[in-house]
Design a protein around this motif. Sequence first.
Motif, PDB file in Angstrom:
ATOM      1  N   ASP A 471      -1.252 -22.556 -62.852  1.00 23.93           N
ATOM      2  CA  ASP A 471      -2.416 -23.522 -62.160  1.00 23.93           C
ATOM      3  C   ASP A 471      -3.667 -23.201 -61.757  1.00 23.93           C
ATOM      4  OD1 ASP A 471      -0.530 -25.443 -62.514  1.00 23.93           O
ATOM      5  OD2 ASP A 471       0.417 -25.508 -60.714  1.00 23.93           O
ATOM      6  N   GLU A 472      -4.506 -22.206 -62.615  1.00 22.18           N
ATOM      7  CA  GLU A 472      -5.582 -21.561 -62.278  1.00 22.18           C
ATOM      8  C   GLU A 472      -6.195 -21.141 -63.729  1.00 22.18           C
ATOM      9  OE1 GLU A 472      -7.990 -20.969 -59.308  1.00 22.18           O
ATOM     10  OE2 GLU A 472      -6.012 -20.952 -58.467  1.00 22.18           O
ATOM     11  N   SER A 473      -7.519 -21.204 -63.472  1.00 17.95           N
ATOM     12  CA  SER A 473      -8.154 -20.378 -64.747  1.00 17.95           C
ATOM     13  C   SER A 473      -7.775 -18.957 -64.598  1.00 17.95           C
ATOM     14  CB  SER A 473      -9.662 -20.518 -64.472  1.00 17.95           C
ATOM     15  OG  SER A 473      -9.855 -21.732 -64.829  1.00 17.95           O
ATOM     16  N   LEU A 474      -7.896 -18.315 -65.821  1.00 18.20           N
ATOM     17  CA  LEU A 474      -7.234 -16.912 -65.790  1.00 18.20           C
ATOM     18  C   LEU A 474      -8.794 -16.217 -65.844  1.00 18.20           C
ATOM     19  CD1 LEU A 474      -4.603 -17.078 -68.401  1.00 18.20           C
ATOM     20  CD2 LEU A 474      -4.320 -16.930 -65.860  1.00 18.20           C
TER      21      LEU A 474
ATOM     22  N   LEU B 501     -13.616 -40.125 -59.411  1.00 14.43           N
ATOM     23  CA  LEU B 501     -13.257 -38.645 -59.593  1.00 14.43           C
ATOM     24  C   LEU B 501     -12.075 -38.483 -60.178  1.00 14.43           C
ATOM     25  CD1 LEU B 501     -14.693 -36.703 -56.656  1.00 14.43           C
ATOM     26  CD2 LEU B 501     -15.765 -36.864 -58.901  1.00 14.43           C
ATOM     27  N   GLN B 502     -11.817 -38.207 -61.564  1.00 14.75           N
ATOM     28  CA  GLN B 502     -10.688 -37.633 -62.201  1.00 14.75           C
ATOM     29  C   GLN B 502     -10.370 -36.192 -61.982  1.00 14.75           C
ATOM     30  OE1 GLN B 502     -10.730 -38.177 -66.359  1.00 14.75           O
ATOM     31  NE2 GLN B 502      -8.725 -38.024 -66.741  1.00 14.75           N
ATOM     32  N   CYS B 503      -9.181 -36.153 -61.112  1.00 16.61           N
ATOM     33  CA  CYS B 503      -9.002 -34.838 -60.565  1.00 16.61           C
ATOM     34  C   CYS B 503      -7.911 -33.964 -61.074  1.00 16.61           C
ATOM     35  CB  CYS B 503      -8.571 -35.053 -59.121  1.00 16.61           C
ATOM     36  SG  CYS B 503      -9.756 -36.108 -58.070  1.00 16.61           S
ATOM     37  N   ALA B 504      -7.531 -34.208 -62.388  1.00 14.27           N
ATOM     38  CA  ALA B 504      -6.486 -33.724 -62.949  1.00 14.27           C
ATOM     39  C   ALA B 504      -6.460 -32.271 -63.176  1.00 14.27           C
ATOM     40  CB  ALA B 504      -6.458 -34.164 -64.516  1.00 14.27           C
ATOM     41  N   ALA B 505      -7.908 -31.563 -63.223  1.00  7.05           N
ATOM     42  CA  ALA B 505      -8.052 -30.297 -63.420  1.00  7.05           C
ATOM     43  C   ALA B 505      -8.447 -29.564 -62.157  1.00  7.05           C
ATOM     44  CB  ALA B 505      -9.039 -29.909 -64.215  1.00  7.05           C
ATOM     45  N   ILE B 506      -8.306 -30.351 -60.866  1.00  7.38           N
ATOM     46  CA  ILE B 506      -8.691 -29.551 -59.481  1.00  7.38           C
ATOM     47  C   ILE B 506      -7.150 -29.257 -59.088  1.00  7.38           C
ATOM     48  CG2 ILE B 506      -9.427 -30.291 -57.386  1.00  7.38           C
ATOM     49  CD1 ILE B 506     -11.308 -32.132 -58.691  1.00  7.38           C
ATOM     50  N   ASN B 507      -7.123 -27.893 -58.843  1.00  5.57           N
ATOM     51  CA  ASN B 507      -5.766 -27.069 -58.486  1.00  5.57           C
ATOM     52  C   ASN B 507      -5.884 -27.066 -57.020  1.00  5.57           C
ATOM     53  OD1 ASN B 507      -4.859 -26.687 -61.089  1.00  5.57           O
ATOM     54  ND2 ASN B 507      -6.398 -25.199 -61.394  1.00  5.57           N
ATOM     55  N   GLU B 508      -7.134 -27.063 -56.454  1.00  5.81           N
ATOM     56  CA  GLU B 508      -7.477 -26.725 -54.984  1.00  5.81           C
ATOM     57  C   GLU B 508      -8.489 -27.669 -54.381  1.00  5.81           C
ATOM     58  OE1 GLU B 508      -8.483 -23.111 -53.542  1.00  5.81           O
ATOM     59  OE2 GLU B 508      -8.360 -23.773 -51.539  1.00  5.81           O
ATOM     60  N   GLY B 538      -0.154 -33.124 -57.082  1.00  4.78           N
ATOM     61  CA  GLY B 538       0.865 -33.156 -55.734  1.00  4.78           C
ATOM     62  C   GLY B 538       0.429 -32.432 -54.620  1.00  4.78           C
ATOM     63  N   PRO B 539       0.241 -31.070 -54.810  1.00  3.60           N
ATOM     64  CA  PRO B 539      -0.271 -30.253 -53.703  1.00  3.60           C
ATOM     65  C   PRO B 539      -1.563 -30.485 -52.993  1.00  3.60           C
ATOM     66  CG  PRO B 539       0.501 -28.631 -55.560  1.00  3.60           C
ATOM     67  CD  PRO B 539       0.360 -30.170 -55.770  1.00  3.60           C
ATOM     68  N   VAL B 540      -2.459 -30.822 -53.944  1.00  4.56           N
ATOM     69  CA  VAL B 540      -3.989 -31.257 -53.414  1.00  4.56           C
ATOM     70  C   VAL B 540      -3.468 -32.491 -52.508  1.00  4.56           C
ATOM     71  CG1 VAL B 540      -5.946 -32.057 -54.039  1.00  4.56           C
ATOM     72  CG2 VAL B 540      -5.123 -30.412 -55.177  1.00  4.56           C
ATOM     73  N   MET B 541      -2.782 -33.420 -52.995  1.00  5.40           N
ATOM     74  CA  MET B 541      -2.717 -34.683 -52.246  1.00  5.40           C
ATOM     75  C   MET B 541      -1.876 -34.604 -51.015  1.00  5.40           C
ATOM     76  SD  MET B 541      -3.340 -37.820 -53.183  1.00  5.40           S
ATOM     77  CE  MET B 541      -3.247 -39.418 -52.143  1.00  5.40           C
ATOM     78  N   ASP B 542      -0.857 -33.529 -51.105  1.00 10.69           N
ATOM     79  CA  ASP B 542      -0.490 -33.216 -49.625  1.00 10.69           C
ATOM     80  C   ASP B 542      -1.439 -32.566 -48.660  1.00 10.69           C
ATOM     81  OD1 ASP B 542       2.010 -33.613 -50.831  1.00 10.69           O
ATOM     82  OD2 ASP B 542       2.778 -31.708 -51.198  1.00 10.69           O
ATOM     83  N   ARG B 543      -2.318 -31.830 -49.133  1.00 13.11           N
ATOM     84  CA  ARG B 543      -3.095 -31.324 -48.200  1.00 13.11           C
ATOM     85  C   ARG B 543      -4.296 -32.413 -47.517  1.00 13.11           C
ATOM     86  NH1 ARG B 543      -5.204 -25.405 -48.618  1.00 13.11           N
ATOM     87  NH2 ARG B 543      -3.157 -25.004 -47.722  1.00 13.11           N
TER      88      ARG B 543
END
Lengths: 574, 574
Positions: A471-474, B501-508, B538-543
Amino acid sequence: MKTDMTRYLPILTWGRTYNRTALSNDLVAALIVTIMLIPQSLAYALLAGLPAEAGLYASIVPIMLYAVFGTSRALAVGPVAVVSLMTAAALSNIVEQGTMGYAVAALSLAALSGAILLAMGLFRLGFIANFLSHPVIAGFITASGIIIAASQLKHILGISAEGHNLLELVISLTEHLGETNWITAIIGILATGFLFWVRRGLKPLLKRFGLPDGVTGVFVKTGPVVVVVATTAAVWGLGLADKGVSIVGEVPQSLPPLTLPSFSPDLLWQLLLPAFLISIIGFVESISVAQTLAAKKRQRIDPDQELIGLGAANIGASLTGGFPVTGGFSRSVVNFDAGAETPAAGAFTAIGLAIAALALTPLIYFLPKATLAATIIVAVLSLVDFSILKRSWNYSKADFAAVLATILLTLTLGVEAGVSAGVGLSILLHLYKSSKPHIAEVGQVPGTEHFRNILRHDVITDPSIVTLRVDESLYFANARYLEDKIQNRVAKDKDIRHVILQCAAINEIDLSALESLEAINERLKEMDVKLHLSEVKGPVMDRLKREHFLSEMTGQVFLSQFEATKALRPALPT
Amino acid sequence: MKTDMTRYLPILTWGRTYNRTALSNDLVAALIVTIMLIPQSLAYALLAGLPAEAGLYASIVPIMLYAVFGTSRALAVGPVAVVSLMTAAALSNIVEQGTMGYAVAALSLAALSGAILLAMGLFRLGFIANFLSHPVIAGFITASGIIIAASQLKHILGISAEGHNLLELVISLTEHLGETNWITAIIGILATGFLFWVRRGLKPLLKRFGLPDGVTGVFVKTGPVVVVVATTAAVWGLGLADKGVSIVGEVPQSLPPLTLPSFSPDLLWQLLLPAFLISIIGFVESISVAQTLAAKKRQRIDPDQELIGLGAANIGASLTGGFPVTGGFSRSVVNFDAGAETPAAGAFTAIGLAIAALALTPLIYFLPKATLAATIIVAVLSLVDFSILKRSWNYSKADFAAVLATILLTLTLGVEAGVSAGVGLSILLHLYKSSKPHIAEVGQVPGTEHFRNILRHDVITDPSIVTLRVDESLYFANARYLEDKIQNRVAKDKDIRHVILQCAAINEIDLSALESLEAINERLKEMDVKLHLSEVKGPVMDRLKREHFLSEMTGQVFLSQFEATKALRPALPT
């Protein structure tokens, strides 16, 4: 498309459509801002360790230059509290306050800061300011506010005290407490109390009388002017200057003088880091005010051009007896609320202040320094806000650590150490977080084409296949972590024949990560395990195709994770 | 689960199952490695600016300690070329070469480096080494190889020359070229030529005779031993030492002495940065060799425990007359190829070297320094590889810039400046890249639920809706960029009523980014535009749920982009 000329000279855009309505609105706004700026400018000059008139000078030419080069319609440029504090901190390490060298060093600091801002604007390096995270700025402003307020207590009490962080100031104040001049203290405390009352008590009162918000706001902002007039009259009428009340004294009646900063390489070298920090902090403060005000009128701000505008303003300050300036929050809001439509309002304010510098300075001869200190204290205490600590603690411990370090180091070591540590720690924590990315082992949700974390969901897996979702860029900071993770997962389990990397969240693979993938591929080959990729994004795939890796990879690239599993585990019900 | 004891003492794991086969394999490997290590150790001591015997000492106790604490079964620890060069560069700035202080400073450098490695291991800070990107390491090793080769030319020519970067070395060599000792030069050039031939010509020859790969490899590695014996005999037999050929001379017949590093705070402070760089570079070199060899036998390497193993080895070096050591590539490969099964092979090698130090040192009295220089030159020139420049140019300009800076600065300013600049530039470029993330405006692919970039695909959009897909996690370095981007997009188009904002690639989303989203929400509200989110992980939403933002947001959070469009544009055919 805008031409280059209008890009670098926004005045050409708004100047062309300037009309009588805009002119009258701008004139009204300028009058209000001028009245508010006079005591504020004098006070911030004192805070920076300079003679009071430097504050007026720093507000005249810089405003005009910003009107020509800046993109915000409402931003008011001049001395601001935090930058004045940073100026004092930077200079007092190098030259003694009150000397001619000190004033010249202030000019050099403004020139250097202007040059840095201009260079950042021309080379489009505004992104550097992004490394200051919001929590670090919030912590820094809060800690600076406390230091500024503490530094002004000596004027309130009529004693002398030194120091550029809270520790030094508290020690110095305690040592000299016995020397308190009680008349000064009474003036100072009354002025402070009155200004607090104007902020907290007057506004609700005026509202009860039915005055609209805008008007009460303007009344509240003129509080400092009332205190200045009242205390000056009292000192003059009662002859308090002879009783030890420290006053502003003689201020030359003059337009801003032409000055030249020092170009001594030694001095410039010593001022380089402070100038850089002042530039960045000033820019960040200014741009966020500008963006907020622009949004209210659906206007655009160009950050790179803002750097040029602020750079020009600081160069202007260095050539006309000033010190580092930036766009201030309170003065810009007043300007906006008072109806300023274009940067011309700034130019008119400059004219107003020039008249004040020429004609009104004899009137402030008896102005007590305690009054100016009171205006500073009341202004900066509104900046102090510890809620960022609670907020960041709840939201993210990394942000909390950065804020806490910034506040503690600013209070104990001073502004430069505080902000440097905050920035460094933010970057380090960010790199740390992304150096250990979330890597989930996934399996198929029964009856679907979806794949989810095996630890959280009841999913189908195959003992010969391991699928990892990163879940992150490498990139270089986490490439080796992936190597370790895969090697450890595969070494302990001899049934594994395929490793699939699900790459849907990978936005970039840099050369280090590519070499890690090559190493992973080679090492898996030694263990007789194949490496596959699935769901690789277009731009990432384009880049991988430039290299040999895809042809050397033992496995394949699959469009979807479902296809990968289907191909590698043919017995699976589809 | 492993107990703590076996975690910190890997010897307890492999020691329990040690048997006669492993013993005999380890003994054979140890014999081969010992023979190869004797000339190499002497040569690297010379490179580090120390007496030849220091190289033997640095190979005895450190190997034994690594055998106890290290996790790699085949890694051979001792002096290596790049670390020896870095040692010489660090020390020569502080003390004069050849003095007692120099040797003591070398001990202190090893002790400091050992302490840093131990601390990094115990506090699990191994991730710090990740900030050295692969291209930076490749560039650094290449540039170091060139400097090392150039630094040995003085021994080949029998002249004196000084310098710790290529510029200084070339100038110094040119100045002293006239003093060349021709007998030394002949020995040096012949030795170098022979060693090159062994590497390039002998291997194919032996293969043609049908010898297996492993055996030819061992033959090739004994080349230096042959040269050492031949040239020593020649110098002794022909009395060349009297004709100006510089020889190793008297070497004490002794086991490693017990020594104590200096604990002078001044010295340690000066050595801190070099020690840190040596630790990081040494660890990176060592761990990549260890990982590569472990993969061949499906074994695991624990990076944090490796730090402890290398730390112990360096502490050992500092207490027994050595200098900084790490896991070397060539010696480890020889050890592995010769069949070493456990770290016991290392312990046996240590015993072999101890015997050599006790008994064989008189035999190397007449060994010419030119021979040692030749072995160094041939060894390091295999490290020089400029292909990383071409590769990084093709793959990524950011990586190319980091490599080029590392190579140029290492060659011109030296190893410390080079590697620091490489690391700094890598981090800066990474932050720069992620500070301007790819933000695509997307629309619906007709007849599907997919959304693609409007610039690349023929998609359906609605004038009242702007959908932006951000291909990067949101954090402080790019938060403000998003603010600018959205403000500029919306300010110029008065038809817009919704921003998604489409957030599919946002990990944090860190706190800075959250505050930016709040600012965006507020500013859009002023413009009467609603802000929506879609496809939040999920984790982003939790936060996000920990904060007020979601309740203050003017729009909604949609599970999918399709649903968002459907809800906000009801007229759309579904």
